[in-house]
Write a protein that holds these residues in place. Sequence first.
Motif: not given
Length: 64
Positions: A51-63
């Motif tokens: 995917a030629n990823a540059r990083g990850w994004v946290d898409v989880c909804k925080e409690a």
Amino acid sequence: MSFTKAKAYLESVGFADHIMEPEASTATVVEAAGNDHSAVQLTIPELEQVANARGWVDVCKEAV
């Protein structure tokens, strides 16, 4: 919940000895398209590479 927050919570309630952190992930992912005969199963590092990823994004909804 992020791993960092889960770890902090477990430590705060006295369960630090229950936390396991593997040195390398053994998780795999399967893309959503196709069916079980055309799907490709990838490890996380393989997915990052193709995917030629540059990083990850946290898409989880925080409690709240």
